[in-house]
Motif scaffolding. Structure first.
Motif, mmCIF file in Angstrom:
data_model
loop_
_atom_site.group_PDB
_atom_site.id
_atom_site.type_symbol
_atom_site.label_atom_id
_atom_site.label_comp_id
_atom_site.label_asym_id
_atom_site.label_seq_id
_atom_site.Cartn_x
_atom_site.Cartn_y
_atom_site.Cartn_z
ATOM 1 N N ASP A 58 0.830 -1.195 0.000
ATOM 2 C CA ASP A 58 0.000 0.000 0.000
ATOM 3 C C ASP A 58 0.870 1.254 0.000
ATOM 4 O OD1 ASP A 58 -2.055 -1.787 0.247
ATOM 5 O OD2 ASP A 58 -2.585 -1.233 2.302
ATOM 6 N N HIS A 59 0.347 2.308 -0.592
ATOM 7 C CA HIS A 59 1.008 3.609 -0.558
ATOM 8 C C HIS A 59 -0.015 4.687 -0.228
ATOM 9 C CE1 HIS A 59 4.693 1.990 -2.212
ATOM 10 N NE2 HIS A 59 4.077 1.549 -3.298
ATOM 11 N N THR A 60 0.484 5.883 0.005
ATOM 12 C CA THR A 60 -0.410 7.037 0.134
ATOM 13 C C THR A 60 0.192 8.198 -0.644
ATOM 14 O OG1 THR A 60 0.608 8.145 2.064
ATOM 15 C CG2 THR A 60 -0.959 6.359 2.537
ATOM 16 N N CYS A 91 4.652 9.532 0.706
ATOM 17 C CA CYS A 91 3.944 8.336 1.157
ATOM 18 C C CYS A 91 4.184 8.178 2.656
ATOM 19 C CB CYS A 91 4.441 7.118 0.396
ATOM 20 S SG CYS A 91 3.754 5.577 1.011
ATOM 21 N N PHE A 93 3.972 5.591 4.403
ATOM 22 C CA PHE A 93 4.674 4.340 4.719
ATOM 23 C C PHE A 93 6.119 4.356 4.229
ATOM 24 C CE2 PHE A 93 0.154 3.007 3.712
ATOM 25 C CZ PHE A 93 -0.267 3.109 5.028
ATOM 26 N N HIS A 94 6.387 5.157 3.229
ATOM 27 C CA HIS A 94 7.732 5.237 2.635
ATOM 28 C C HIS A 94 8.040 6.711 2.419
ATOM 29 C CE1 HIS A 94 5.505 1.644 1.098
ATOM 30 N NE2 HIS A 94 6.529 1.044 1.663
ATOM 31 N N MET A 97 9.410 8.472 -0.630
ATOM 32 C CA MET A 97 8.647 8.352 -1.879
ATOM 33 C C MET A 97 7.840 9.636 -2.028
ATOM 34 S SD MET A 97 6.153 5.157 -2.395
ATOM 35 C CE MET A 97 4.970 5.504 -3.660
#
Ligand SMILES: [Cu+2]
Length: 106
Positions: A58-60, A91, A93-94, A97
Motif C-alpha cells: 500500500d502507498h499514500t 507516502c 509508509f515510505h 517516496m
C-alpha cells in the motif's frame, strides 16, 4: 446517408485528448518500485489525478496539512484538485517516496 455529425464529434474527442486545457481525462501517476512516475505533474483546478499502484504494498499520497489519499496495493485512487498551488506529497509508509503536483487556476 452518412452520419457526418458523428464523425466530426469523434474527431473532436480524439484531438481533445492531446490538448492540455480543460482535459476531461484523469492525469495518471503510475507507482512502481516505490516511485511516482511522473514525479512532477502540472494540472488545473478541476482536474482529476489518478494514482495507479502497481506495487504489492500500500502507498499514500499525503500532503502535510492537506489531502491524504490511500492507494492500496494493486489498485488505483483518485483525487479531484480543488485548489491551485504547488503540492509536495509523500507516502506515509515510505517517506522518501515523494511527488509534486503544480495546480494552476482554471
Ligand atoms: Cu509507499
Amino acid at each position: 446517408m452518412l452520419p457526418l455529425r458523428h464523425i466530426a464529434l469523434a474527431l473532436a474527442l480524439a484531438s481533445g485528448m492531446n490538448s492540455t486545457p480543460g482535459r476531461a481525462e484523469p492525469v495518471q501517476v503510475t507507482i512502481s518500485n516505490l516511485q511516482n512516475s511522473p514525479a512532477e505533474i502540472k494540472a488545473k483546478v478541476g482536474d482529476t489525478i489518478v494514482w495507479v499502484n502497481k506495487d504489492f504494498v500500500d502507498h499514500t499520497a499525503t500532503v502535510r496539512g492537506g489531502w491524504d489519499v490511500a492507494i492500496e496495493a494493486g489498485k488505483s485512487a483518485r483525487l479531484v484538485l480543488e485548489k491551485p498551488g504547488t503540492f509536495d506529497y509523500y507516502c506515509r509508509f515510505h517517506p522518501n517516496m515523494t511527488g509534486k503536483i503544480i495546480v494552476q487556476p482554471k
